[in-house]
Design an enzyme around this catalytic site. Structure first.
Site, mmCIF file in Angstrom:
data_model
loop_
_atom_site.group_PDB
_atom_site.id
_atom_site.type_symbol
_atom_site.label_atom_id
_atom_site.label_comp_id
_atom_site.label_asym_id
_atom_site.label_seq_id
_atom_site.Cartn_x
_atom_site.Cartn_y
_atom_site.Cartn_z
ATOM 1 C CG ASP A 140 20.458 -23.036 12.193
ATOM 2 O OD1 ASP A 140 21.020 -24.133 12.401
ATOM 3 O OD2 ASP A 140 21.083 -21.975 12.041
ATOM 4 C CG HIS A 203 24.425 -24.761 13.161
ATOM 5 N ND1 HIS A 203 23.619 -23.835 12.540
ATOM 6 C CD2 HIS A 203 25.690 -24.504 12.734
ATOM 7 C CE1 HIS A 203 24.359 -23.053 11.775
ATOM 8 N NE2 HIS A 203 25.624 -23.434 11.864
ATOM 9 C CB SER A 529 26.790 -20.608 11.361
ATOM 10 O OG SER A 529 26.529 -21.319 10.186
ATOM 11 C CG ASP A 867 48.945 -23.804 -43.316
ATOM 12 O OD1 ASP A 867 47.981 -23.095 -43.644
ATOM 13 O OD2 ASP A 867 48.805 -24.930 -42.806
ATOM 14 C CG HIS A 930 44.554 -23.578 -42.844
ATOM 15 N ND1 HIS A 930 45.739 -24.276 -42.970
ATOM 16 C CD2 HIS A 930 43.558 -24.494 -42.910
ATOM 17 C CE1 HIS A 930 45.475 -25.562 -43.099
ATOM 18 N NE2 HIS A 930 44.148 -25.728 -43.074
ATOM 19 C CB SER A 1256 44.205 -28.602 -41.869
ATOM 20 O OG SER A 1256 44.281 -28.604 -43.267
#
Length: 1461
Positions: A140, A203, A529, A867, A930, A1256
């Site tokens: 820590d 802490h 913690s 297409d 396509h 295309s």
């Protein structure tokens, strides 16, 4: 071409700044070196010195710099080191024998007395004398050794097993704190950092005292929480390992601490630190805790504070204990009393007692610090420095957001009242009197201030009250599911982590605000913690009774005795709390335990795809990942059961488990299942009869069912009448970490809001310029949203714009959107349908996002797609939300093997000669892919989470997703015939389409002998623009097709996304090639051979053919199972049919486009290819692996693809073609489920979405933008739409597109600007007929074309330079002067009253004039003519210029190009 490096974005800025910093620190350009952790597995056997080994290894690469670059050696418990390396050096180290992994030294973050009594664990609990032999290693921020919690009165010397040390700089150990060390591998300390184990943060002191602090009576936080402070095991010892500093906790230091702690002899490790989960062997905490487990040490780790969002839990390795945070039955409330005697109860830990003195109260929005340029928009939120201290001093201030109180303190306030909709389940300490209210009470206070002459208030000291709902998981606590291994439940359990009173450092400000001068010995903190050391202490308590129990047995005892929480307060159940809330006294005697050891975890890792080599290094033994030794995740002997299932698909999963009897020698356990009807759970056997302690008995759990997008919970209990051994069973609906994000989002919204959040959608909130001062825009945005959304503010906020301007993206209902729009500071709010994941890229790259402003007319637009047909079942063509087709539609649907809907409004197919191929479908259905791809690119609906087998993940969408599609199938196995093309034009025009998209072409022909030119002319006559692809015959010049002036001709350019595929050789050299490789090989090496060495001699092929890997040229007996190197780029078919495991192609071809192959493949240049070739020929057993492709950013984009056909126009030289460019490289869109993914017939893979490249793919992008314009301007002619697209396009960089206009025409398409071009160059049938007359066509032919009495008289014959196009092209004779006049007319479509001025940009070789130079319009629709004169002399080259008309709002740009070849 020389590389160019410059900092142009925040991300590059960070990189550049880092380089500058390193330069100044090291006094040399060490820019490309950074710290890496080199993990080498288990500690070397024998008397080998790890440090010497590490230096020796590094000398091979770094030479004399080895010692100085080596930052730290791990040498006590496992093997590895920290070293500064360049990327190249890192690769070399990674390739060295004995190296498991090399990863950056990143940093983790800290996960920041009632609790023990609340857990039913009083001071007088039964304890053993062994408790004082337990040593807890606390990793820590250090410790405050003088705290009363760490006195050693009554302690004897440390147990003999202790091998640790005490670093005594500014520090003294004792018999309680038996050891202390600190770590900072890079030596970079902050100003306030203490270079010793002493804690300046507080802490570490807090977590250590929570776990093992001694009994300290009458402790409190300035009178609050008065009682006896104590740890769970007050007789245990503490070993301190300080790893966290001012800037976080670095991986290198975490591993160094684990290395020492294990060797020092600790019994448990407590680690309240974490970061984003990573691959187990590249995660410092997972690595450290694995080695701890190997030595019998359990690591207890905090789960993280990123809740309440799901999939946020950290520290998820199965060998560690992961702890969530929950409440106790004590909470702190703070009263606010107003001058009118109204009293409100808020949330805070307020230690100040004001003795009933009233203070003036004011509103933050009324006291902005105008001297520093703050306004009420900032001061209302009480941002730091935003308040006028002269007006605030001595008063209580009301703030419209939750903060830390620092701003009010520095402004001299007497107190602060905060109001918003944030969560109120946790109270915090502030540096001045404070309380935190909800918006309703806050509004009452606000109204009181504004309606009272001298408003006043008092904030009382906090009161402790009982929370009858406790325990429940805190909102901040991170939730599961586990994002690394989906089917392991995390967190494991929950423990108290809210408002925990424990020791702290006397150097740490009480509130954490630096201006807070108060220092106290005990304070209250909240976080996972704080929960972690509670679990650590209970584990230590168990170990004191059962010192021989393994880490897994202790963890099992904690989990199987935990109790589940109330679903009303913890709605996500096991994803919040795992097995449940820790129960210390029951955990000492669990009855049965689920044990596991190193072998079990190694089997698990084998099953997760880790290889034998790495795992042997980790274990230090001869472990092998054989089939028998590879374990399924569902068979890892855990006390919990988790399963991720595909929504709405049945599942049937078997789990195998073994329990060890630790209760009564003679005992019989019977199983009980508690499950909802959606699950069928069986256990076999259902009775376990034990005859001795330590006996192990196996059983199998089968879980069957079907779930939707939700979580389903169940439980299994083994009961012998004394012990209840409970295991949670949870089924979640996700199947991978990436899909987690999507699935969990909807699950979370469903649980929070009680219904699908269908009425919420994403909006952009635009707020103008960036806020002044040090204000965090993100905090500002959250604060604003809390007023409306409350606790959902953070989860609803999707993105904050914060670098150059101010705004954010948020999910809102229509009502919430209206409220946000009414807030001060908001400029506009408009839709953004984009979700968290980035889109399929091309539309966003073009600046054309989902949320773009659209008209209702878009759904009346019909795009005719000529297409290969369409795959109608694709999700891109669903018609949900569509009404019937518009009344203008006159088309038909050919229903053989096909069904139309309100999206695909018509479908036809054409084959005039009736000659179909074997694979041709005689219907509009697409077997090629396509046509499906182009149609979905233009007008496909929004389909989230699409990808090509994980690559390019995002939302697939067309440019006009509300538009309709009419399908005209003209292309078959052998191409697209003119007759069919014209038949399709004929129908499409009559059917009522608005635009035609045609990704088809051939060699340009005379206009009246070209099917596409003819068809598009007739379409133009009927007000229909034809968008056509320019061809894929580049980079040669004069190759562009579809060149008629009435059509829009589209080139193809890149986006900023490209795909790279790495090849790694057996010598660890790595090469990056080009391909879209969807195969993931999990680090398996394959033999690699050269094509020229394996000719198929049986079929009379020689190495001259096999080196190129021509089809059938390879000997399959020699190729099978190997990667093959080929001397040319191909489609991979030959390698596939020969049985190769992969192919590496090398030649000098262009590498700007990646393609899909039918087997693992990458495409290298000749230099890298030569290195691979040499490696194959110089190595005994050459091997290689081809990794799955990575998506990388192409910072040079956009540029025209090499395949894209170039001008000049070969039919009419002085008409510029192509017209513009659009994205056409690696475009992800829908495809046919009949089409092989790679286009190779032997490729069995079929996917719904794929990536294709070509003009295309560019064409439908332009089609869609044209449709978008038409939806706003339905009366515009095809020429006007085309003009808008061209005059708003932007030119590309000459360095990447050297042929300029001959590559990209007017430039790159710019959708949003094209909608409002200002001026257009319009043209109609008459204009084009005049042009054709000028081109030599006769009256007879033209009358047939026009159907009228047109005559090519002299007056009616037009010069090409006078055709009203938005571009200017001139072909000149090299080295001969030219002087050409162009006449043009522009139509005003911008502002009625507007004046445009012309600007010319041209090189010295051209003289260009425009007459008039100013165009003054007085009305919309007004037309004004002008003349452009171009003079000069050029050689055999191209010269570019441009002309711009500008009225201050619109810039109308036209390219001017002269070429002499």
């Amino acid at each position: 071409m020389a590389a160019r490096i410059f900092c142009i974005s925040w991300l590059l800025y960070i990189i550049c700044i880092s380089s500058a910093m390193l330069s100044s620190v090291n006094g040399a350009l060490d820019d490309d070196r950074k710290a890496y952790i080199v993990y080498m597995g288990d500690r070397p056997k024998g008397d080998i010195s790890p440090s010497s080994l590490h230096v020796s290894m590094l000398k091979e690469i770094l030479g004399s710099e080895a010692s100085t670059s080596l930052l730290y050696s791990y040498k006590r418990s496992f093997n590895g080191f920290v070293v500064k390396l360049t990327e190249e050096e890192k690769q070399k180290v990674a390739a060295m024998d004995g190296v498991v992994s090399v990863f950056p030294n990143e940093k983790k973050q800290l996960h920041t007395t009632r609790s023990w009594d609340f857990m039913g664990f009083p001071q007088q609990v039964n304890r053993t004398t062994l408790e004082s032999d337990i040593i807890i290693g606390v990793l820590d921020t250090g410790i405050w050794p003088e705290s009363d919690s760490f006195k050693d009165e009554g302690f004897g010397p440390p147990p003999s097993k202790w091998k640790g040390a005490c670093q005594t700089t500014n520090f003294t150990c004792n018999n309680k704190i038996v050891g202390a060390r600190h770590y900072r591998s890079d030596g970079l300390f902050g100003i306030d950092d203490l270079q010793s184990p002493r804690d300046s943060n507080g802490h570490g002191t807090h977590t250590a005292s929570t776990a093992a602090g001694g009994l300290v009576s009458t402790t409190s936080l300035m009178g609050l929480g008065l009682g006896t402070a104590r740890g769970g095991v007050p007789s245990a010892r503490i070993a301190v390992y300080k790893i966290c500093w001012y800037d976080g906790c670095h991986d290198a230091d975490i591993l160094a601490a684990f290395d020492d702690a294990i060797a020092d002899g600790v019994d448990l490790i407590s680690l309240s630190v974490g970061g984003s989960p990573k691959d187990y062997l590249r995660d410092s905490i997972a690595i450290g805790s694995f080695h701890a487990m190997k030595h019998g040490i359990l690591t207890s780790a905090s789960g993280g504070n990123d809740g309440p969002e799901l999939s946020t839990v950290s520290n998820v390795s199965p060998w560690a204990l992961t702890v969530a945070a929950s409440t106790t039955d004590r909470k702190f409330m703070t009263k606010l009393q107003l001058g009118n005697n109204m009293v409100f109860e808020g949330v805070s830990i307020n230690t100040f007692a004001k003795k009933n003195a009233m203070y003036p109260i004011i509103y933050g929005g009324a006291v902005p610090n105008t001297t520093a340029n703050y306004t009420k928009l900032e001061s209302r939120y009480c941002f730091r420095n935003s308040l006028d201290s002269d007006l605030v001093k001595g008063k209580i201030i009301l703030c419209d957001r939750f903060g830390n109180g620092a701003s009010a303190l520095v402004a001299g306030a007497a107190g602060t009242v905060m109001r918003d909709r944030g969560n109120k389940d946790v109270a915090y300490v502030f540096p001045l009197p404070a309380t935190y209210l909800g918006v309703e009470d806050g509004a009452t206070v606000f109204n009181y201030i504004n309606s009272t002459g001298n408003p006043s208030a008092i904030i009382y000291k906090s009161n402790e009250v009982k929370d009858t709902l406790a325990p429940y998981v805190a909102t901040f606590s991170s939730r599961g599911p586990n994002t690394i291994t989906n089917d392991i439940l995390k967190p494991d359990l929950t423990a108290p982590g809210v408002e925990i009173l424990a020791a702290t450092s006397l150097l740490s400000p009480l509130s954490g605000v630096k201006e807070d001068s108060r220092r106290v010995p005990y304070t209250m903190k909240s976080g996972t913690s704080m929960a972690c050391p509670h679990a650590t202490a209970v584990a230590a308590y168990i170990k004191s009774f059962h010192p021989s129990w393994s880490p897994a047995a202790i963890k099992s005892a904690l989990m199987t005795t935990a109790f589940p929480l109330n679903d009303l307060t913890s709605p996500e159940a096991e994803l919040e709390y795992g097995a449940g809330h820790i129960n210390p006294l029951k955990a000492v005697n669990p009855g049965l335990v689920y044990d596991a050891g190193v072998v079990d975890y190694i089997k698990f890792l084998c099953g997760q795809g880790y290889n034998t080599t790495d795992l042997r290094l980790v274990t230090g033994d001869s472990s092998t990942c054989t089939k028998a030794f590879t374990g399924l995740v569902w068979d890892l002997n855990l006390p919990s059961f988790a399963l991720s299932a595909v929504p709405l698909q049945p599942f049937n999963r078997k789990f195998t488990r073994t329990v060890t009897n630790v209760g009564s020698p003679m005992s019989t356990y019977r199983v009980t299942i508690k499950a909802p009807d959606t699950l069928k759970i069986s256990v076999e056997p259902a009775v376990l009869a034990f005859t001795s302690l330590g006996q192990k008995l196996p059983f199998v759990v089968k879980v069957q069912g079907l779930i939707g997008r939700t979580r389903v919970s169940a439980s299994m209990v083994w009961d012998d009448g004394v012990h209840t051994v409970r295991s949670p069973i949870v089924v979640i609906f996700c199947i991978s970490w990436l899909l987690y994000i999507i699935c969990i989002s909807s699950a979370m919204l469903s649980s929070v809001n009680g219904a699908l959040d269908d009425d919420r959608k994403a909006y952009i909130v635009y707020m103008g310029d960036r806020p002044k001062g040090d204000i965090s825009p993100s905090s500002l945005h959250v604060s604003m949203l809390k007023e409306i959304l409350g606790s959902e503010a953070s989860t609803s906020l999707l993105y904050s714009y914060k670098r150059s301007f101010n705004g954010f993206v948020v999910k809102l209902t229509e009502e919430e959107k209206q409220k946000v729009a009414a807030m001060d500071g908001v400029v506009s709010v408009f839709p953004n349908e984009k979700k968290q994941l980035h889109t399929t890229r091309s539309w966003d790259f073009m600046g054309f996002p989902q949320q773009v402003n659209r008209t209702t007319l878009e759904s009346d637009i019909i795009i005719g797609v000529l297409d290969t047909g369409i795959w109608p079942e694709s999700d891109s063509f669903k018609d949900e939300g569509f009404g019937p087709p518009p009344s203008k539609w006159k088309g038909a649907c050919q229903t053989t093997n096909f069904t139309c809907n309100n999206k695909i409004v018509g479908a036809r197919h054409y084959r005039s000669d009736g000659l179909f191929g074997i694979d041709d479908l005689q219907s509009p259905r697409d077997s090629n892919g396509h046509g499906t791809h182009t149609a979905s690119t233009a007008a496909g609906g929004l389909v989230s989470t699409t990808s090509l087998m994980g690559l390019g993940l995002g939302t697939a969408r067309g440019g006009v997703p509300s538009a309709r599609i009419a399908v005209y199938k003209i292309c078959w196995y052998d191409g697209c015939h003119d007759a069919d093309i014209l038949a399709a034009f004929d129908d499409a025009i009559a059917d009522g389409v608005d635009l035609i998209s045609l990704s088809v072409g051939g060699s340009p022909k005379d206009y009246l002998r070209d099917s596409i030119a003819i068809g598009s002319f007739h379409a133009m006559k009927h007000g229909i623009l034809t968008s056509a692809s320019g061809g894929n015959d580049g980079p040669e010049l004069s190759t562009v097709s579809n060149v008629s002036p009435w059509a829009l001709t589209v080139a193809a350019s890149t986006t900023d996304r490209k795909f790279m595929t790495k090849l790694q050789l057996g010598n660890n050299m790595v090469f990056e090639g080009v391909s879209i490789n969807t195969f993931a090989k999990k680090n398996a090496m394959y033999p690699i051979i050269y094509g020229g060495a394996v000719p198929n001699t049986t079929a009379n092929y020689t190495k001259l053919e096999s080196r190129y890997c021509f089809r059938n040229s390879l000997d399959s007996d020699l190729v099978k199972g190997k990667i093959i190197l080929c001397d040319r780029f191909g489609n991979g078919a030959s390698a596939l049919v020969a049985g190769a495991a992969g192919t590496v192609m090398r030649d000098r071809g262009n590498k700007d486009v990646a393609y899909v192959f039918p087997l693992p493949a990458t495409y290298l240049g000749v230099e890298d290819g030569a290195t691979v070739f040499n490696y194959i020929n110089s190595t005994g057993n050459p091997s290689a692996i081809i990794y799955k492709s990575n998506e990388v950013k192409d910072t040079l984009a956009p540029y025209v693809a090499t395949f894209s056909s170039r001008g000049p126009n070969t039919i009419t030289n002085d008409i510029l073609k192509p017209d513009l460019t659009a994205p056409g490289v690696e475009i992800l869109a829908a495809t046919s489920l009949l089409s092989p993914l790679s286009g190779v017939k032997e490729d069995s893979r079929r996917v719904p979405y794929t990536m294709k490249s070509g003009t295309s793919m560019a064409c439908p992008h332009a089609t869609a933008v044209a449709a978008y314009i038409k939806s706003f301007h339905p009366s515009w002619s095809p020429a006007a739409i085309k003009s808008a697209l061209m005059t708003t396009a932007f030119p590309l960089n000459d360095l990447t597109s050297p042929e300029a206009e001959l590559e990209y025409g007017a430039g790159h398409i710019n959708p949003l600007k094209a909608m409002n071009p200002g001026l257009v160059y319009d043209a109609g049938v008459v204009d084009y007929i005049k042009f054709l007359c000028g081109q030599g066509y006769n009256t007879t032919d033209l009358r047939l074309v026009t159907g009228d009495s047109s005559t090519c008289t002299k007056a009616f014959t037009g010069l090409v330079w006078d055709l009203n196009l938005p571009s200017f092209a001139l072909s000149a004779v090299p080295l001969q002067p030219f002087n050409r006049k162009f006449t043009r007319t522009v139509t005003n479509v911008g502002s009625p009253m507007s004046t445009y001025r012309v600007t010319i940009k041209a090189p010295d070789t051209l003289k260009i004039s425009v007459e008039p130079a100013v165009l003054a319009f007085t009305s919309l629709g007004q037309k004004l003519p002008f003349v452009v004169k171009v003079q000069g002399l050029i050689g055999r080259t191209r010269v570019s210029a441009s002309m711009v008309w500008d009225d201050g709002v619109h810039t109308v740009r036209s390219p001017i190009v002269v070429y002499g070849f």
